[in-house]
Design an enzyme around this catalytic site. Structure first.
Site, PDB file in Angstrom:
ATOM      1  N   GLY A   1       0.840  -1.200   0.000  1.00 55.92           N
ATOM      2  CA  GLY A   1       0.000   0.000   0.000  1.00 55.92           C
ATOM      3  C   GLY A   1       0.866   1.237   0.000  1.00 55.92           C
TER       4      GLY A   1
ATOM      5  N   CYS B   1      -6.045  23.422  17.168  1.00 54.94           N
ATOM      6  CA  CYS B   1      -5.881  23.781  18.582  1.00 54.94           C
ATOM      7  C   CYS B   1      -5.347  22.600  19.394  1.00 54.94           C
ATOM      8  CB  CYS B   1      -7.224  24.259  19.135  1.00 54.94           C
ATOM      9  SG  CYS B   1      -7.104  25.006  20.771  1.00 54.94           S
TER      10      CYS B   1
END
Length: 416
Positions: free
Chosen positions: A279, A346
């Site tokens: 992959g 954040c």
């Protein structure tokens, strides 16, 4: 790491197959994933060439990058798919992959996943527990079909990689423990709606040392001998993926040819067809993420921050795995700075690099985060109300938008 055949500076601007990345950023905005179709195809061909003397069947592991255009580019070359859920199966089928070239893995497949796979006529389901085997049998009986099944064996080989991406250790959740083999063989003999056809393993990702593969393969061959001694005809061995790619130029990946030279002599003796599941190996260095520098700031201790418009919501690997991604200016720069490259999310973990020497880009200029073709867009999310980015594919200078950027409306469309 840049492959200069597909990503290179042209007139001082980083380009993908001749298309300038700053032009793509201006057209599609940032953050932006850019994939080279030819890089995908050539990496797949390199894998196939390395193992060409072995009877094998390659299934791209779509979890690395499941955009249907990426899947289709590989399927058009004859590659199959390894899927991990009903959703990934849906994507592979939508991309036009032949169901008989699809295998389904996953340690926690639901009955709905199993039913969808069987009704779709995929090549094989891979079971990871005795309980799952019983569920596959029950679903197959209800549907009146015979399920082709492989079994993932946990070889208890601990590869030297990040602990979150090692999967062949007995401490991890994956596969059937070697201590359960006799019970597994007895279970198979009692089942009427299951065809036991494959033994499977997967020891993790980014495995640089060929010896780990060799050791795990030898253990799998012991299980093969035990299965044949019990009267089972096993026609396939699946040795997974995990072959490494280069993220840091100073730490080059072991060439795939080296793995082939170790594995082919061992696997040829089995008289089986070998299944591979690369992959990351195919997708990682086929794509980059382009991000815009929003601000530069320096604090009172002299620490420099480059604040960009991409964050852990677009590329979570540095925050999740402490992974290294090379970062370069889209426009070539003569000067460098030492800075933290951070995003707008954040969280203190929202960074791409700490104390890294990078090109001295200014506000409003672009950076390219390399090796972002695997586990980048596919793991993006909407935390902080972020909009998942657009994706573009370049093919010999032709550009296609292969995923639109999210909209605000999409953020709430499923809320009732």
């Amino acid at each position: 790491m840049l492959d200069s055949r597909f990503f290179s500076y042209k007139d001082t601007v980083l380009s993908c197959e001749g298309v300038a990345l700053d032009a793509l950023a201006a057209e599609y905005s940032t953050p932006l994933f850019v994939v080279s179709r030819n890089a995908l195809v050539e990496q797949y061909r390199a894998f196939e060439e390395a193992f060409s003397s072995l009877s094998h069947f390659t299934c791209y592991s779509v979890k690395a990058n499941f955009n249907i255009h990426v899947i289709k580019a590989l399927s058009d070359q004859g590659c199959g798919c390894d899927v991990n859920s009903g959703g990934e199966l849906f994507r592979a089928l939508k991309a036009g992959v032949d169901p008989q070239k699809i295998i389904m893995a996953g340690v926690g497949k639901s009955d709905q996943d199993i039913e969808y796979a069987l009704q779709s006529g995929i090549f094989m389901l891979k079971a990871e527990s005795l309980s799952e085997l019983r569920h596959i049998e029950a679903v197959a009986r209800r549907l009146g079909v015979t399920a082709s099944v492989g079994v993932r064996i946990n070889p208890n080989v601990t590869a030297e990689t990040h602990p979150y991406i090692t999967t062949g250790d007995s401490k991890e959740k994956f596969g059937i423990d070697e201590g359960s083999l006799d019970e597994m063989f007895d279970l198979f003999k009692s089942m009427k709606h299951v065809n036991f056809m494959c033994l499977d393993m997967h020891i993790g990702s980014q495995i640089f040392d060929t010896e780990f593969y060799h050791a795990a393969t030898e253990k799998l061959l012991d299980v093969l001998d035990a299965a044949r001694a019990k009267g089972f005809s096993i026609d396939y061995l699946d040795i997974g993926g995990g072959f490494p790619v280069t993220y840091e130029p100073q730490k080059p990946a072991t060439p795939i040819e080296q793995f082939a030279s170790v594995l082919i002599p061992v696997l040829k003796k089995t008289g089986t067809t070998i299944i591979f599941e690369p992959g990351r190996f195919i997708a990682a260095n086929s794509g980059v993420m382009v991000t815009k520098v929003l601000y530069r700031k320096r604090n009172h201790i002299g620490k420099e921050f480059v604040i960009v418009d991409a964050g852990m919501t677009e590329l979570i690997r540095p925050a999740l795995y402490q992974s290294y991604h090379e970062i370069i200016g889209v426009k070539q720069q003569e000067a460098t700075i030492v800075a933290d490259v951070v995003g707008p999310v954040c969280e203190s973990g929202d960074f791409f690099a700490r104390g890294r020497t990078i090109d001295a880009v200014g506000e409003g200029e672009y950076l390219a985060i390399l090796s972002a073709g695997a586990y980048g867009a596919v793991m993006s999310n909407n935390y902080n109300g972020r909009l998942r980015p657009a994706e573009v594919m370049v093919d010999n200078g032709r550009t296609s938008l292969i995923r639109k950027r999210d909209t605000f409306e999409q953020l709430i469309e499923n809320e009732v």
